[in-house]
Write a protein that holds these residues in place. Structure first.
Motif, PDB file in Angstrom:
ATOM      1  N   THR A   1     -81.919   6.188  18.243  1.00  0.00           N
ATOM      2  CA  THR A   1     -81.376   7.535  18.444  1.00  0.00           C
ATOM      3  C   THR A   1     -81.112   8.200  17.106  1.00  0.00           C
ATOM      4  OG1 THR A   1     -80.374   6.890  20.528  1.00  0.00           O
ATOM      5  CG2 THR A   1     -79.473   8.834  19.468  1.00  0.00           C
ATOM      6  N   LEU A   2     -81.617   9.428  16.962  1.00  0.00           N
ATOM      7  CA  LEU A   2     -81.259  10.253  15.806  1.00  0.00           C
ATOM      8  C   LEU A   2     -80.062  11.086  16.230  1.00  0.00           C
ATOM      9  CD1 LEU A   2     -84.807  11.576  14.765  1.00  0.00           C
ATOM     10  CD2 LEU A   2     -83.687   9.443  14.101  1.00  0.00           C
ATOM     11  N   LEU A   3     -78.957  10.904  15.534  1.00  0.00           N
ATOM     12  CA  LEU A   3     -77.705  11.544  15.917  1.00  0.00           C
ATOM     13  C   LEU A   3     -77.182  12.354  14.741  1.00  0.00           C
ATOM     14  CD1 LEU A   3     -75.216  11.639  17.928  1.00  0.00           C
ATOM     15  CD2 LEU A   3     -74.344   9.659  16.696  1.00  0.00           C
ATOM     16  N   GLY A   4     -76.731  13.556  15.026  1.00  0.00           N
ATOM     17  CA  GLY A   4     -76.154  14.349  13.932  1.00  0.00           C
ATOM     18  C   GLY A   4     -75.828  15.737  14.435  1.00  0.00           C
ATOM     19  N   PRO A   5     -75.077  16.504  13.639  1.00  0.00           N
ATOM     20  CA  PRO A   5     -74.680  17.846  14.066  1.00  0.00           C
ATOM     21  C   PRO A   5     -75.871  18.782  14.165  1.00  0.00           C
ATOM     22  CG  PRO A   5     -73.990  17.452  11.803  1.00  0.00           C
ATOM     23  CD  PRO A   5     -74.574  16.166  12.295  1.00  0.00           C
ATOM     24  N   SER A   6     -75.672  19.873  14.861  1.00  0.00           N
ATOM     25  CA  SER A   6     -76.706  20.869  15.040  1.00  0.00           C
ATOM     26  C   SER A   6     -77.241  21.321  13.677  1.00  0.00           C
ATOM     27  CB  SER A   6     -76.082  22.055  15.790  1.00  0.00           C
ATOM     28  OG  SER A   6     -77.068  22.980  16.067  1.00  0.00           O
TER      29      SER A   6
ATOM     30  N   PHE B   1     -88.752   4.150  22.122  1.00  0.00           N
ATOM     31  CA  PHE B   1     -88.157   5.450  22.443  1.00  0.00           C
ATOM     32  C   PHE B   1     -87.434   5.976  21.202  1.00  0.00           C
ATOM     33  CE2 PHE B   1     -87.333   5.816  27.329  1.00  0.00           C
ATOM     34  CZ  PHE B   1     -88.617   5.356  27.607  1.00  0.00           C
ATOM     35  N   VAL B   2     -87.728   7.220  20.849  1.00  0.00           N
ATOM     36  CA  VAL B   2     -86.959   7.881  19.786  1.00  0.00           C
ATOM     37  C   VAL B   2     -86.253   9.060  20.444  1.00  0.00           C
ATOM     38  CG1 VAL B   2     -86.971   8.884  17.478  1.00  0.00           C
ATOM     39  CG2 VAL B   2     -88.755   7.248  18.132  1.00  0.00           C
ATOM     40  N   PHE B   3     -84.952   8.990  20.456  1.00  0.00           N
ATOM     41  CA  PHE B   3     -84.126   9.900  21.239  1.00  0.00           C
ATOM     42  C   PHE B   3     -83.303  10.753  20.284  1.00  0.00           C
ATOM     43  CE2 PHE B   3     -80.301  10.608  23.902  1.00  0.00           C
ATOM     44  CZ  PHE B   3     -80.896  10.980  25.100  1.00  0.00           C
ATOM     45  N   VAL B   4     -83.247  12.043  20.543  1.00  0.00           N
ATOM     46  CA  VAL B   4     -82.448  12.934  19.692  1.00  0.00           C
ATOM     47  C   VAL B   4     -81.269  13.469  20.482  1.00  0.00           C
ATOM     48  CG1 VAL B   4     -82.446  15.293  18.794  1.00  0.00           C
ATOM     49  CG2 VAL B   4     -84.143  13.687  17.996  1.00  0.00           C
ATOM     50  N   THR B   5     -80.088  13.367  19.923  1.00  0.00           N
ATOM     51  CA  THR B   5     -78.918  13.928  20.588  1.00  0.00           C
ATOM     52  C   THR B   5     -77.849  14.283  19.562  1.00  0.00           C
ATOM     53  OG1 THR B   5     -77.254  13.555  22.312  1.00  0.00           O
ATOM     54  CG2 THR B   5     -77.838  11.653  20.990  1.00  0.00           C
ATOM     55  N   HIS B   6     -76.931  15.197  19.952  1.00  0.00           N
ATOM     56  CA  HIS B   6     -75.745  15.360  19.101  1.00  0.00           C
ATOM     57  C   HIS B   6     -74.520  14.809  19.822  1.00  0.00           C
ATOM     58  CE1 HIS B   6     -76.240  19.368  21.101  1.00  0.00           C
ATOM     59  NE2 HIS B   6     -75.100  18.957  21.561  1.00  0.00           N
ATOM     60  N   ASP B   7     -74.781  14.101  20.944  1.00  0.00           N
ATOM     61  CA  ASP B   7     -73.706  13.533  21.752  1.00  0.00           C
ATOM     62  C   ASP B   7     -73.501  12.072  21.362  1.00  0.00           C
ATOM     63  OD1 ASP B   7     -72.253  12.256  23.729  1.00  0.00           O
ATOM     64  OD2 ASP B   7     -73.085  13.469  25.345  1.00  0.00           O
ATOM     65  N   GLN B   8     -72.405  11.811  20.654  1.00  0.00           N
ATOM     66  CA  GLN B   8     -72.211  10.469  20.104  1.00  0.00           C
ATOM     67  C   GLN B   8     -72.014   9.410  21.184  1.00  0.00           C
ATOM     68  OE1 GLN B   8     -68.706   9.205  19.680  1.00  0.00           O
ATOM     69  NE2 GLN B   8     -67.522  11.050  19.969  1.00  0.00           N
TER      70      GLN B   8
ATOM     71  N   VAL C   1     -95.249   5.513  21.645  1.00  0.00           N
ATOM     72  CA  VAL C   1     -93.910   6.033  21.340  1.00  0.00           C
ATOM     73  C   VAL C   1     -93.593   7.205  22.261  1.00  0.00           C
ATOM     74  CG1 VAL C   1     -92.483   7.087  19.535  1.00  0.00           C
ATOM     75  CG2 VAL C   1     -94.199   5.396  18.902  1.00  0.00           C
ATOM     76  N   LEU C   2     -92.380   7.223  22.797  1.00  0.00           N
ATOM     77  CA  LEU C   2     -91.923   8.377  23.564  1.00  0.00           C
ATOM     78  C   LEU C   2     -90.787   9.050  22.789  1.00  0.00           C
ATOM     79  CD1 LEU C   2     -92.206   9.939  26.245  1.00  0.00           C
ATOM     80  CD2 LEU C   2     -90.262   8.635  27.079  1.00  0.00           C
ATOM     81  N   LEU C   3     -90.955  10.353  22.576  1.00  0.00           N
ATOM     82  CA  LEU C   3     -89.933  11.116  21.860  1.00  0.00           C
ATOM     83  C   LEU C   3     -89.135  11.913  22.885  1.00  0.00           C
ATOM     84  CD1 LEU C   3     -92.310  12.527  19.088  1.00  0.00           C
ATOM     85  CD2 LEU C   3     -90.925  10.436  18.990  1.00  0.00           C
ATOM     86  N   LEU C   4     -87.828  11.842  22.815  1.00  0.00           N
ATOM     87  CA  LEU C   4     -86.988  12.554  23.783  1.00  0.00           C
ATOM     88  C   LEU C   4     -86.033  13.464  23.020  1.00  0.00           C
ATOM     89  CD1 LEU C   4     -86.850   9.165  24.982  1.00  0.00           C
ATOM     90  CD2 LEU C   4     -86.774  10.712  26.925  1.00  0.00           C
ATOM     91  N   ASP C   5     -86.203  14.780  23.205  1.00  0.00           N
ATOM     92  CA  ASP C   5     -85.401  15.741  22.447  1.00  0.00           C
ATOM     93  C   ASP C   5     -84.305  16.329  23.326  1.00  0.00           C
ATOM     94  OD1 ASP C   5     -84.362  17.394  20.587  1.00  0.00           O
ATOM     95  OD2 ASP C   5     -86.153  18.632  20.325  1.00  0.00           O
ATOM     96  N   GLU C   6     -83.086  15.866  23.135  1.00  0.00           N
ATOM     97  CA  GLU C   6     -81.935  16.354  23.917  1.00  0.00           C
ATOM     98  C   GLU C   6     -82.294  16.349  25.400  1.00  0.00           C
ATOM     99  OE1 GLU C   6     -78.987  17.293  22.646  1.00  0.00           O
ATOM    100  OE2 GLU C   6     -79.363  17.766  20.544  1.00  0.00           O
ATOM    101  N   SER C   7     -82.971  15.292  25.822  1.00  0.00           N
ATOM    102  CA  SER C   7     -83.596  15.334  27.146  1.00  0.00           C
ATOM    103  C   SER C   7     -82.607  15.313  28.297  1.00  0.00           C
ATOM    104  CB  SER C   7     -84.542  14.152  27.304  1.00  0.00           C
ATOM    105  OG  SER C   7     -85.502  14.202  26.298  1.00  0.00           O
TER     106      SER C   7
END
Ligand SMILES: Nc1ncnc2c1ncn2[C@@H]1O[C@H](COP(=O)(O)OP(=O)(O)OP(=O)(O)O)[C@@H](O)[C@H]1O
Length: 368
Positions: A39-44, A193-200, A160-166
């Motif tokens: 998971t890539l996590l960080g502020p907007s 899976f590479v998942f992007v979120t700003h939700d910790q 690889v599956l990329l999930l952007d704020e899915s």
């Protein structure tokens, strides 16, 4: 080739990326291992989506390389990479049935209809939508649409599956359920899976590894537990979970990673892996759930950290209190209910002594 490189499915090496004259990523390096849930996590605005779009082939690099299974694919067009993306808006074709939505990519690949049917049956089983083949997207709930989008993205078995704020468009309960389902699906399929979120919270509950980013830079990467329990710096500590922060001065070393430190004008024993010297200044961070309150009555000794209950919030699992120390500093404390003490509570204005679980403090170099 070291073990790390052999296992790598994705590598970004020395990547620079700017939009106009705004530098987003600078000498950015990231390695993602085969079969990992990262998971890539960080502020907007910190650059998470940019990293994802680079892996997907939707953005050109200014410098550096992108490798898929140790082959440089920097110049390979998006549709030729074994990488699929699920976006926040599911982007299903509204006029097509669930079946045709999932079949779309397979048909363009020229697969036979029998094989397509077998694969769709298998996929719908995996995402628990067997029997929904003939529905249109508008006849599905948000969570079901999301599952169709995921089925469509994994049906051709990408590397690889990329999930952007899915999951961010789903309501809280559905999101929790989809988090568990996504994790299960990833295990069953063995796809990275590479998942992007700003939700910790989402990042902590789903990931094998979390990459915490800020301002285009990786601040820390590690297992959810490492990130939560041993944040590398103040940014990570503040971004993940709540912390009470004290500034402390080291008074003496007690050996064995133990030190005496002055916190709020008093002397406490703390534990740290840092090599510290008397006179060094550090931050001492304490999670609300690692702190304890003891009510003080008239005549009790008022030594240690003493404060007053400013607010109390019943949360079901915990009683959360806001405490004001006599210095004016405020602390958040979250206590689990004690079966042996059913009347456990605090009243507003109550004087309390504050302690914490010994050696659970996080000590960081002073950042000012
Ligand atoms: N096509 C573009 N043109 C110009 N600037 C862009 C473009 N895409 C993104 N940016 C800028 O680049 C920075 C990083 O954007 P990015 O979408 O990678 O961030 P993010 O971490 O995914 O944020 P969010 O969580 O809000 O999606 C932001 O400041 C954004 O405004």
């Amino acid at each position: 080739m070291n073990e790390d490189t052999q296992n790598a499915v994705i590598r970004l090496q020395g990547v620079d990326k700017s939009y106009g004259n705004k530098r987003i990523l600078s000498q950015f390096d990231l390695t993602i291992a085969d079969g990992e849930f990262v998971t890539l996590l960080g502020p907007s605005g910190c650059g998470k989506t940019t990293v994802l779009r680079i892996i997907a082939g939707l953005e050109q690099l200014d410098a550096g390389d992108l490798l898929l299974q140790n082959q440089v694919i920097t110049q390979v067009p998006a549709e030729k990479r074994h990488v699929n993306t699920v976006f926040q808006s599911y982007a299903l074709f509204p006029h097509m049935t669930v079946y045709d939505n999932i079949a779309f990519g397979l048909r363009t690949q020229g697969l036979e209809e029998r094989e397509i049917q077998d694969r769709i049956t298998e996929m719908l089983g995996l995402v628990q939508l067997s029997g929904y083949e003939q529905r249109k997207p508008a006849e599905l709930s948000g969570g079901q649409q999301q599952r169709v989008a995921i089925a469509r993205a994994v049906v051709n078995k990408p590397k690889v599956l990329l999930l952007d704020e899915s999951l961010s468009a789903l309501d809280y309960k559905l999101r929790k359920q989809m988090q568990i389902e996504l994790k299960r699906l990833q295990r069953q399929l063995g796809i990275t899976f590479v998942f992007v979120t700003h939700d910790q919270e989402e990042a902590l509950s789903m990931s094998d590894r979390i990459v915490v980013m800020d301002d285009g830079r990786i601040q820390q990467q590690g297992t959810p537990r490492e990130i939560y329990e041993s944040p590398a710096n103040l940014f990570v500590a503040n971004f993940i979970g709540e912390s009470n922060r004290f500034d402390a001065d080291i008074e003496s070393s007690l050996g064995n990673h133990r030190y005496r430190a002055r916190i709020e004008s008093q002397s406490f024993e703390i534990h740290s892996k840092l090599e510290l010297q008397p006179g060094d200044r550090v931050h001492v961070l304490l999670r609300p759930e690692d702190m304890r309150l003891k009510e003080l009555n008239n005549g009790d000794s008022e030594a240690g950290l003493i404060g007053t209950v400013l607010e109390r919030n019943y949360k079901g699992m915990t009683l959360d209190s806001l405490i004001e120390l006599d210095s004016g500093k405020q602390l958040q404390i979250s206590e689990f209910f004690d079966e042996d003490d059913p009347d456990f509570d605090h009243s507003l204005g109550q004087r309390v002594a504050i302690t914490w679980v010994p050696s659970w403090e996080v000590v960081l170099p002073y950042e000012g």
